[in-house]
Enzyme design. Structure first.
Site, mmCIF file in Angstrom:
data_model
loop_
_atom_site.group_PDB
_atom_site.id
_atom_site.type_symbol
_atom_site.label_atom_id
_atom_site.label_comp_id
_atom_site.label_asym_id
_atom_site.label_seq_id
_atom_site.Cartn_x
_atom_site.Cartn_y
_atom_site.Cartn_z
ATOM 1 N N HIS A 41 0.994 -1.260 -0.036
ATOM 2 C CA HIS A 41 -0.119 0.215 -0.161
ATOM 3 C C HIS A 41 0.942 1.464 0.306
ATOM 4 O O HIS A 41 1.968 1.319 0.664
ATOM 5 C CB HIS A 41 -0.776 0.163 1.176
ATOM 6 C CG HIS A 41 -2.000 -0.908 1.112
ATOM 7 N ND1 HIS A 41 -3.125 -0.816 0.454
ATOM 8 C CD2 HIS A 41 -2.306 -2.135 1.886
ATOM 9 C CE1 HIS A 41 -4.169 -1.626 0.467
ATOM 10 N NE2 HIS A 41 -3.457 -2.651 1.257
ATOM 11 N N THR A 77 0.589 -3.912 -7.553
ATOM 12 C CA THR A 77 -0.115 -3.392 -8.742
ATOM 13 C C THR A 77 0.781 -2.995 -9.562
ATOM 14 O O THR A 77 1.454 -1.825 -9.293
ATOM 15 C CB THR A 77 -1.196 -2.458 -8.501
ATOM 16 O OG1 THR A 77 -2.061 -3.051 -7.414
ATOM 17 C CG2 THR A 77 -1.820 -2.218 -10.030
ATOM 18 N N GLU A 110 -5.966 -0.472 -6.128
ATOM 19 C CA GLU A 110 -7.077 0.102 -5.513
ATOM 20 C C GLU A 110 -6.827 1.700 -5.410
ATOM 21 O O GLU A 110 -5.731 2.110 -5.469
ATOM 22 C CB GLU A 110 -6.991 -0.282 -4.199
ATOM 23 C CG GLU A 110 -7.336 -1.650 -3.789
ATOM 24 C CD GLU A 110 -7.250 -2.009 -2.154
ATOM 25 O OE1 GLU A 110 -8.067 -2.309 -1.705
ATOM 26 O OE2 GLU A 110 -6.006 -1.952 -1.952
#
Length: 337
Positions: A41, A77, A110
């Site tokens: 993240h 990602t 996200e």
């Protein structure tokens, strides 16, 4: 060849700083866990008390402190913050340093991790196309000697990854819907999903989609690792086991409640409004080890061979010790006799 049962530890990068988190990974190896997976993240789920260490350097540091345990992302990602070429180079390097121990878990991403950097956030179909193209480019860079590539989203000219592992880095695809799951069945070494949702999602949607992809590629379940992050809260005190889930309240928000949120402060505000009973629904909350194992076995019997356990508590060292003593031996006896 049948994939063996693996029992892993989820390193909660959203909850702990990099040094503390690395200590937990070392503890997990010492306690007999088979793998450690870490999220990647840019920002955590919670603004207060949250953390967000970068996964790639963290994996390098933990690899140096361990000798056996598998290390992977769940998930990274490779389509927005990272150019696929950067991911190809980074994980090739990790694969050279820790051969046979590194896994690249990828997903479509996200908004929490991308929008803050000013990156436009497209609709799901484009995010899926980006992931497919990124994986194509990764493969070309890992196998080609001199790569020139012109795609819809990326262009590469005369690129070479000079340092490559003899054992290729496995790629796992994380998915919560059928399209990405079918893609995992067709091309990936592993499939990643998370627990705590409607059982029908796994038995009627995701695993059938995985089988469709495998069949299309002429493969079977023995050719892919099926990994599920199992959210657990196990404590002899049932009230404590329930209350420990509070930090992870954002997981209980519905997709409609959290779609498009890029600010941890807003995510935290919405999560704080949830009752503890709803927060805990994503977790297997238990104070009895046999009942706890029974519920995990139910998850595994849906078709998963790699269980990565995510505990929400702040005392992770105690969780690792308690789980290795009370739960892991029972699970190995039940699942891999």
């Amino acid at each position: 060849m049948t994939i063996p049962i693996r029992l892993g530890y989820k390193a909660s990068a959203e909850q702990f700083g990099p040094n503390e988190l690395a200590d937990f990974a070392v503890d997990a190896e010492d306690a007999g866990f088979d793998s450690v997976f870490v999220s990647d993240h840019l920002q955590p789920w919670m603004h207060e008390g949250g953390h967000a260490p970068a996964a790639i350097p963290w994996l390098g540091a933990v690899g140096a402190r361990t000798s056996r345990i598998l290390l992977g992302t769940s998930v990274l990602t490779p389509t927005f913050r990272y150019h696929p070429g950067v991911v190809a180079q980074a994980f090739a390097t990790l694969g050279v340093m820790y051969p046979g121990r590194v896994i690249l878990g990828v997903g479509t991403g996200e908004s929490l991790n991308e929008v803050t950097l000013g990156i436009p956030w497209p609709e799901p179909p484009e995010r899926f196309r980006r992931l497919k193209e990124a994986l194509t480019l990764l493969d070309k860079l890992w196998t080609g000697e001199r790569v020139t590539y012109e795609g819809e989203f990326w262009q590469v000219r005369d690129a070479t990854i000079y340092d490559r592992p003899e054992t290729p880095v496995p790629v796992y695809i994380g998915a919560a819907g059928p399209a990405a799951t079918r893609l995992a069945g067709r091309i990936a070494d592993g499939f990643i999903t998370t627990s705590g949702k409607d059982p029908a999602l796994y038995t009627e949607t995701l695993l059938p989609a995985l089988d469709e992809g495998l069949e299309k590629a002429g493969r079977t379940r023995d050719d892919i690792d099926t990994l599920i992050e199992v959210k657990v809260s196990y404590d002899p005190d049932p009230d404590e086991a329930l209350e420990r889930t509070r930090f992870w309240a954002p997981l209980a928000l519905s997709p409609d409640e959290k779609v498009g949120i890029h600010d941890p402060i807003e995510m935290q505000r919405r999560a704080a409004e949830l009752p503890i009973e709803r927060v805990a629904k994503r977790f297997i909350v238990s104070s009895d080890p046999d009942e706890h194992v029974d519920r995990i076995v139910e998850v595994a019997q849906r078709g998963f061979r790699h269980l990565v356990f995510h505990d929400p508590g702040h005392d992770q060292a105690a969780f690792i010790e308690r789980y290795s003593r009370d739960i892991l031996p029972r699970l190995r006896e039940r699942l891999d006799p």
